[in-house]
Design a protein around this motif. Structure first.
Motif, PDB file in Angstrom:
ATOM      1  N   ASP A   1      11.836   5.721  -6.576  1.00  0.00           N
ATOM      2  CA  ASP A   1      12.852   5.020  -5.779  1.00  0.00           C
ATOM      3  C   ASP A   1      12.246   4.455  -4.505  1.00  0.00           C
ATOM      4  O   ASP A   1      12.482   3.297  -4.134  1.00  0.00           O
ATOM      5  CB  ASP A   1      14.004   5.977  -5.436  1.00  0.00           C
ATOM      6  CG  ASP A   1      14.809   6.355  -6.672  1.00  0.00           C
ATOM      7  OD1 ASP A   1      14.656   5.646  -7.693  1.00  0.00           O
ATOM      8  OD2 ASP A   1      15.562   7.337  -6.624  1.00  0.00           O
ATOM      9  N   LEU A   2      11.471   5.324  -3.803  1.00  0.00           N
ATOM     10  CA  LEU A   2      10.826   4.849  -2.576  1.00  0.00           C
ATOM     11  C   LEU A   2       9.798   3.769  -2.890  1.00  0.00           C
ATOM     12  O   LEU A   2       9.660   2.786  -2.149  1.00  0.00           O
ATOM     13  CB  LEU A   2      10.158   6.021  -1.850  1.00  0.00           C
ATOM     14  CG  LEU A   2      11.106   7.004  -1.152  1.00  0.00           C
ATOM     15  CD1 LEU A   2      10.328   8.179  -0.583  1.00  0.00           C
ATOM     16  CD2 LEU A   2      11.875   6.298  -0.031  1.00  0.00           C
ATOM     17  N   ALA A   3       9.058   3.970  -3.970  1.00  0.00           N
ATOM     18  CA  ALA A   3       8.063   2.973  -4.345  1.00  0.00           C
ATOM     19  C   ALA A   3       8.739   1.626  -4.611  1.00  0.00           C
ATOM     20  O   ALA A   3       8.268   0.573  -4.155  1.00  0.00           O
ATOM     21  CB  ALA A   3       7.299   3.428  -5.582  1.00  0.00           C
ATOM     22  N   GLU A   4       9.845   1.623  -5.360  1.00  0.00           N
ATOM     23  CA  GLU A   4      10.567   0.379  -5.629  1.00  0.00           C
ATOM     24  C   GLU A   4      11.012  -0.285  -4.335  1.00  0.00           C
ATOM     25  O   GLU A   4      10.842  -1.498  -4.142  1.00  0.00           O
ATOM     26  CB  GLU A   4      11.791   0.663  -6.508  1.00  0.00           C
ATOM     27  CG  GLU A   4      12.649  -0.591  -6.743  1.00  0.00           C
ATOM     28  CD  GLU A   4      13.979  -0.273  -7.405  1.00  0.00           C
ATOM     29  OE1 GLU A   4      14.908  -1.103  -7.267  1.00  0.00           O
ATOM     30  OE2 GLU A   4      14.101   0.802  -8.033  1.00  0.00           O
ATOM     31  N   LYS A   5      11.572   0.521  -3.435  1.00  0.00           N
ATOM     32  CA  LYS A   5      12.066  -0.009  -2.170  1.00  0.00           C
ATOM     33  C   LYS A   5      10.958  -0.741  -1.422  1.00  0.00           C
ATOM     34  O   LYS A   5      11.148  -1.863  -0.924  1.00  0.00           O
ATOM     35  CB  LYS A   5      12.627   1.133  -1.327  1.00  0.00           C
ATOM     36  CG  LYS A   5      13.069   0.712   0.063  1.00  0.00           C
ATOM     37  CD  LYS A   5      13.576   1.917   0.854  1.00  0.00           C
ATOM     38  CE  LYS A   5      13.954   1.520   2.287  1.00  0.00           C
ATOM     39  NZ  LYS A   5      14.403   2.691   3.061  1.00  0.00           N
TER      40      LYS A   5
ATOM     41  N   LEU B   1       0.841  -1.213   0.000  1.00  0.00           N
ATOM     42  CA  LEU B   1       0.000   0.000   0.000  1.00  0.00           C
ATOM     43  C   LEU B   1       0.870   1.255   0.000  1.00  0.00           C
ATOM     44  O   LEU B   1       0.581   2.232  -0.707  1.00  0.00           O
ATOM     45  CB  LEU B   1      -0.917  -0.017   1.227  1.00  0.00           C
ATOM     46  CG  LEU B   1      -2.001  -1.105   1.235  1.00  0.00           C
ATOM     47  CD1 LEU B   1      -2.707  -1.121   2.576  1.00  0.00           C
ATOM     48  CD2 LEU B   1      -2.999  -0.867   0.113  1.00  0.00           C
ATOM     49  N   ILE B   2       1.921   1.234   0.813  1.00  0.00           N
ATOM     50  CA  ILE B   2       2.819   2.396   0.887  1.00  0.00           C
ATOM     51  C   ILE B   2       3.512   2.606  -0.458  1.00  0.00           C
ATOM     52  O   ILE B   2       3.641   3.741  -0.936  1.00  0.00           O
ATOM     53  CB  ILE B   2       3.847   2.189   2.022  1.00  0.00           C
ATOM     54  CG1 ILE B   2       3.126   2.150   3.376  1.00  0.00           C
ATOM     55  CG2 ILE B   2       4.897   3.297   2.007  1.00  0.00           C
ATOM     56  CD1 ILE B   2       4.003   1.696   4.524  1.00  0.00           C
ATOM     57  N   ALA B   3       3.940   1.466  -1.074  1.00  0.00           N
ATOM     58  CA  ALA B   3       4.614   1.568  -2.367  1.00  0.00           C
ATOM     59  C   ALA B   3       3.689   2.176  -3.417  1.00  0.00           C
ATOM     60  O   ALA B   3       4.106   3.011  -4.225  1.00  0.00           O
ATOM     61  CB  ALA B   3       5.078   0.180  -2.812  1.00  0.00           C
TER      62      ALA B   3
ATOM     63  N   GLY C   1       7.714  -7.908  -1.232  1.00  0.00           N
ATOM     64  CA  GLY C   1       7.871  -9.141  -2.004  1.00  0.00           C
ATOM     65  C   GLY C   1       7.167  -9.063  -3.344  1.00  0.00           C
ATOM     66  O   GLY C   1       6.724 -10.093  -3.876  1.00  0.00           O
ATOM     67  N   GLU C   2       7.051  -7.858  -3.898  1.00  0.00           N
ATOM     68  CA  GLU C   2       6.333  -7.642  -5.153  1.00  0.00           C
ATOM     69  C   GLU C   2       7.231  -6.962  -6.187  1.00  0.00           C
ATOM     70  O   GLU C   2       6.953  -5.835  -6.631  1.00  0.00           O
ATOM     71  CB  GLU C   2       5.083  -6.788  -4.906  1.00  0.00           C
ATOM     72  CG  GLU C   2       4.060  -7.403  -3.993  1.00  0.00           C
ATOM     73  CD  GLU C   2       3.250  -8.489  -4.678  1.00  0.00           C
ATOM     74  OE1 GLU C   2       3.435  -8.660  -5.897  1.00  0.00           O
ATOM     75  OE2 GLU C   2       2.451  -9.146  -4.007  1.00  0.00           O
ATOM     76  N   PRO C   3       8.301  -7.618  -6.600  1.00  0.00           N
ATOM     77  CA  PRO C   3       9.166  -6.990  -7.612  1.00  0.00           C
ATOM     78  C   PRO C   3       8.442  -6.774  -8.941  1.00  0.00           C
ATOM     79  O   PRO C   3       8.752  -5.857  -9.681  1.00  0.00           O
ATOM     80  CB  PRO C   3      10.315  -7.981  -7.758  1.00  0.00           C
ATOM     81  CG  PRO C   3       9.761  -9.289  -7.295  1.00  0.00           C
ATOM     82  CD  PRO C   3       8.795  -8.959  -6.205  1.00  0.00           C
ATOM     83  N   ILE C   4       7.454  -7.627  -9.213  1.00  0.00           N
ATOM     84  CA  ILE C   4       6.716  -7.469 -10.475  1.00  0.00           C
ATOM     85  C   ILE C   4       5.929  -6.168 -10.482  1.00  0.00           C
ATOM     86  O   ILE C   4       5.825  -5.490 -11.513  1.00  0.00           O
ATOM     87  CB  ILE C   4       5.789  -8.683 -10.692  1.00  0.00           C
ATOM     88  CG1 ILE C   4       6.635  -9.934 -10.920  1.00  0.00           C
ATOM     89  CG2 ILE C   4       4.862  -8.456 -11.868  1.00  0.00           C
ATOM     90  CD1 ILE C   4       5.828 -11.200 -11.061  1.00  0.00           C
ATOM     91  N   GLU C   5       5.357  -5.792  -9.327  1.00  0.00           N
ATOM     92  CA  GLU C   5       4.640  -4.521  -9.236  1.00  0.00           C
ATOM     93  C   GLU C   5       5.590  -3.362  -9.520  1.00  0.00           C
ATOM     94  O   GLU C   5       5.232  -2.397 -10.205  1.00  0.00           O
ATOM     95  CB  GLU C   5       4.024  -4.380  -7.838  1.00  0.00           C
ATOM     96  CG  GLU C   5       2.931  -5.385  -7.516  1.00  0.00           C
ATOM     97  CD  GLU C   5       1.614  -4.999  -8.135  1.00  0.00           C
ATOM     98  OE1 GLU C   5       1.517  -3.878  -8.676  1.00  0.00           O
ATOM     99  OE2 GLU C   5       0.683  -5.824  -8.094  1.00  0.00           O
ATOM    100  N   ALA C   6       6.811  -3.470  -8.984  1.00  0.00           N
ATOM    101  CA  ALA C   6       7.796  -2.418  -9.233  1.00  0.00           C
ATOM    102  C   ALA C   6       8.153  -2.374 -10.721  1.00  0.00           C
ATOM    103  O   ALA C   6       8.278  -1.295 -11.321  1.00  0.00           O
ATOM    104  CB  ALA C   6       9.044  -2.666  -8.398  1.00  0.00           C
TER     105      ALA C   6
END
Length: 753
Positions: A202-206, A190-192, A212-217
């Motif tokens: 950058d913060l969103a990726e972090k 949610l924060i991302a 555990g959602e690299p695909i979302e990033a």
């Protein structure tokens, strides 16, 4: 009237309300008077009656005196009923009734006071109160204020949720640091999303990674057209196969939105050019499709051109289809495409550009075939295609005109016309005429084949002898094969002999396990093959073969020194082909002797096999003798005993070399012999040969007193008195005194005994 009624009613209601107000004011005045006079109980009572529970509580709080419990409860109840829960809590707290105060504070949402009391007197309630306080603040839309209370209650999930709702993102992140991954991940996501929405990538990726959602990033970067960043990020968190699957998934999404360039980029990044090629095919962007095939699937380029040509032909985009067919190296498809649509000029144009003179002749002939004969011939002649004109006349069965044209313009085609005419005559079942034209066409083999097909072997051989003697033998071979298919071996044999190939007849006989016929032919026509046939003859013979044939074959194998196969053939004898048991024993004995002399490695196996067969036939004595002669004394003893050959069993047991085994076998024989005698009720033999006492006991037990006493008298006189006493006692018991006396007299036994 209505006005009057309304005025009257209004006046009445106003008067009542004024009256009630006056009454309340009057009571209030009286309360205060009673309070100043020190009549506190009366003042409290009047305050309560006047609906002023707060003033009643104030009297109790201001004037410290002993009040009855009933009064206190009435005041507290009045405060509660009036919804003055906080004042009720204050009242209870001053009265020292802390549990009641706590409940009232909770009802009045005075959580600050409730927590203070709980910390002093009910510490176990503090956590629960903090949670209720936080929940109440959330209901009042004071979410930010609720955060710390959830923290105090140890409810970090609720604290995190409240932080997110209040958009206190830093606070939420701070709280998440101490949470286990399975709890923290949904909140990090949610924060991302929040940081992605405000483009703080950058913060969103972090936080996507923390979730555990690299695909979302990855999808976030793709959406923002940050392709390189997306690839760099996903490469750090996924395997190559996962990355490929992800890019393909994204490519499909772009493809669905008809964003083909972006989709192509995704597919190629995933090293899946086939997906991009299929996409362009589906979108009918054939140039882009060919571009990718040329770059990534060059080996399939021609096939792709051809497939596209087929698709475009169905869509009647004929020029484009033609281009792809030609680029695919299959210009014939373009010709067929035009021919099927009767566009012969276009077909001719394509052939002239890409084909040979023969190709041009073929397509021209096809065009001519759509016309009548005269027009077709004129067309082909005009094009300078005399051969094609002749072929056209033959195809139309106009052989008279075909021969005329050949004689005038193309004599070199005469044999071709004769051949086609011969084939036509064959179809018309005019075989002699067909033969004539096959010969004129210099196709003697075809004439012979015609007669072979008709199963007219006489005519086939006649033509071969006259026009092609070099293949006469082959015709005979073909005739033999024909008879083989008919399962007519005698005629096949004759044909093979006529073809001077007795070896082929022999081979066919051997393949059919007809070994005697094979040997017969070999002896007559190919003597040098006879020995090889004998050696190759398989052991497994048909059950229809007689025992005499079997023995003859075995003797032949012996003569040729093939002892192993001779043994196997002797062992082939059984009750299925020989009902003479003595003869079977003799045959098997020959197999054992051959193995003993010429095949020692198989001797033990042959011996055991023959022994087992003898046992199965219950020829135990013969089996015992076989085992005994081979040193298998234990099995020999067993077989002798099964045949009640006790003397032979004892002799075989004595021959055992191992003393322990010898003793065991001898004991076994005596035991089994004893059991046999008892089973046969030969008790006298037990007395004579085994154990006199045991034999006499058995006779006595069976009531054989006469034999018992006589045997005792003869063999063991020392035991006679005992058995005589037993018998006489039995006679006395049966009141047979006379018989008892006679027994005494007979065996000279004194009465006092």
């Amino acid at each position: 009237f209505f006005f009057f009624f309304f005025f009257f009613f209004f006046k009445q209601k106003t008067a009542y309300e004024i009256s009630a107000c006056l009454v309340g004011s009057e009571m209030c005045i009286r309360d205060r008077v009673k309070e100043r006079e020190g009549d506190y109980m009366s003042a409290i009572s009047l305050y309560l009656k006047g609906g002023l529970p707060a003033k009643a509580a104030a009297v109790i709080n201001n004037y410290n005196m002993a009040y009855e419990q009933d009064v206190l409860e009435k005041v507290a109840s009045a405060l509660t009923n009036a919804g003055l829960h906080e004042k009720a809590g204050d009242f209870f707290e001053k009265m020292g009734m802390y549990d009641h105060a706590l409940e009232s504070y909770k009802k009045g949402h005075a959580y600050h006071k409730a927590v203070d009391i709980a910390r002093k007197g009910f510490p176990q309630e503090v956590v629960k109160l903090e949670e209720e306080w936080g929940n109440w603040l959330v209901e009042q839309k004071q979410v930010e204020a609720a955060i710390n209370h959830f923290i105090e209650a140890g409810l970090f999930n609720k604290a995190i949720e409240a932080s997110i709702i209040a958009r206190q993102w830093s606070k939420a992140v701070q709280l998440l640091r101490n949470q286990p991954p399975e709890v923290a991940r949904p909140f990090y996501k949610l924060i991302a999303k929040h940081y992605a929405d405000i483009r703080q990538y950058d913060l969103a990726e972090k936080h996507y990674i923390n979730a555990g959602e690299p695909i979302e990033a990855f999808e976030m970067y793709v959406k923002a057209n940050k392709w390189d960043t997306a690839y760099k990020m996903i490469s750090q968190h996924s395997s190559e196969s996962e990355i490929a699957a992800l890019y393909i998934s994204e490519g499909k999404k772009y493809e669905e939105r008809q964003m083909y360039k972006e989709a192509e980029r995704m597919y190629l990044t995933a090293n899946s050019p086939d997906a991009a090629i299929a996409m362009y095919k589906h979108a009918k962007q054939y140039d882009n499709m060919i571009r990718l095939v040329m770059k990534y699937r060059k080996d399939l380029l021609k096939e792709t051109h051809i497939q596209l040509g087929k698709v475009l032909a169905k869509e009647n985009s004929l020029k484009q289809a033609e281009r792809h067919f030609i680029e695919g190296g299959d210009w014939n498809r373009a010709v067929d495409m035009y021919s099927e649509r009767d566009m012969w000029e276009e077909a001719i144009r394509v052939v002239k550009s890409n084909g040979t003179t023969k190709d041009l002749a073929d397509i021209s002939k096809k065009w001519a075939q759509t016309m009548d004969s005269d027009q077709g011939v004129k067309l082909l002649t005009k094009l300078g295609l005399v051969e094609a004109a002749v072929d056209l006349l033959c195809d139309k069965k106009d052989f008279t005109e075909a021969f005329r044209l050949v004689n005038t313009s193309a004599k070199y085609k005469a044999q071709d016309v004769h051949l086609k005419y011969a084939l036509h005559l064959e179809d018309e079942q005019r075989y002699k005429e067909a033969e004539e034209h096959f010969i004129k066409a210099n196709k003697t083999v075809e004439a012979i084949s015609m007669y072979q097909h008709l199963e007219d072997w006489h005519s086939a051989l006649q033509v071969a002898r006259q026009f092609a003697p070099e293949i006469v033998q082959q015709v005979y071979v073909d005739q033999a094969k024909f008879y083989l298919k008919k399962q007519d071996m005698p005629k096949a044999e004759v044909a093979f002999i006529n073809a001077k190939h007795p070896d082929m007849a022999i081979q066919e006989y051997m393949q059919r396990n007809m070994w005697n016929d094979a040997l017969r032919v070999a002896k007559k026509y190919a003597p040098h093959l006879a020995q090889a046939i004998i050696q190759r003859k398989p052991i497994q013979t048909d059950r229809e073969e007689t025992i005499d044939d079997l023995l003859g074959n075995a003797k032949m194998l012996e003569d040729s020194k093939d002892f192993q196969r001779a043994i196997d053939l002797y062992l082939q004898a059984d009750q299925g082909n020989c009902n003479n048991v003595e003869q079977l024993e003799s045959i098997w004995d020959r197999a054992v002797n051959l193995a003993a002399e010429y095949d020692r490695e198989r001797y033990q196996d042959v011996l055991m096999k023959v022994g087992k067969r003898l046992e199965d036939l219950q020829r135990f004595a013969s089996a015992g003798e076989l085992y005994e002669n081979s040193g298998l004394y234990e099995r020999a003893v067993e077989c002798y005993m099964l045949d009640n050959k006790w003397k032979e069993a004892r002799e075989a047991a004595k021959q055992a070399r191992d003393p322990e085994q010898r003793n065991q076998l001898m004991v076994l024989v005596e035991k089994r012999y004893k059991e046999y005698l008892i089973g046969e009720k030969q008790y006298g033999a037990v007395v004579d040969e085994i154990d006199a006492k045991e034999g006499l006991d058995l006779l006595a037990q069976k009531g054989e007193w006469e034999e018992c006493l006589k045997s005792a008298q003869d063999k063991r006189p020392d035991l006679l008195t005992g058995y005589l006493t037993m018998y006489v006692s039995k006679l006395f018991a049966d009141a047979k005194y006379k018989e008892a006396g006679e027994v005494f007299i007979k065996y000279n036994c004194p009465i006092n005994t």
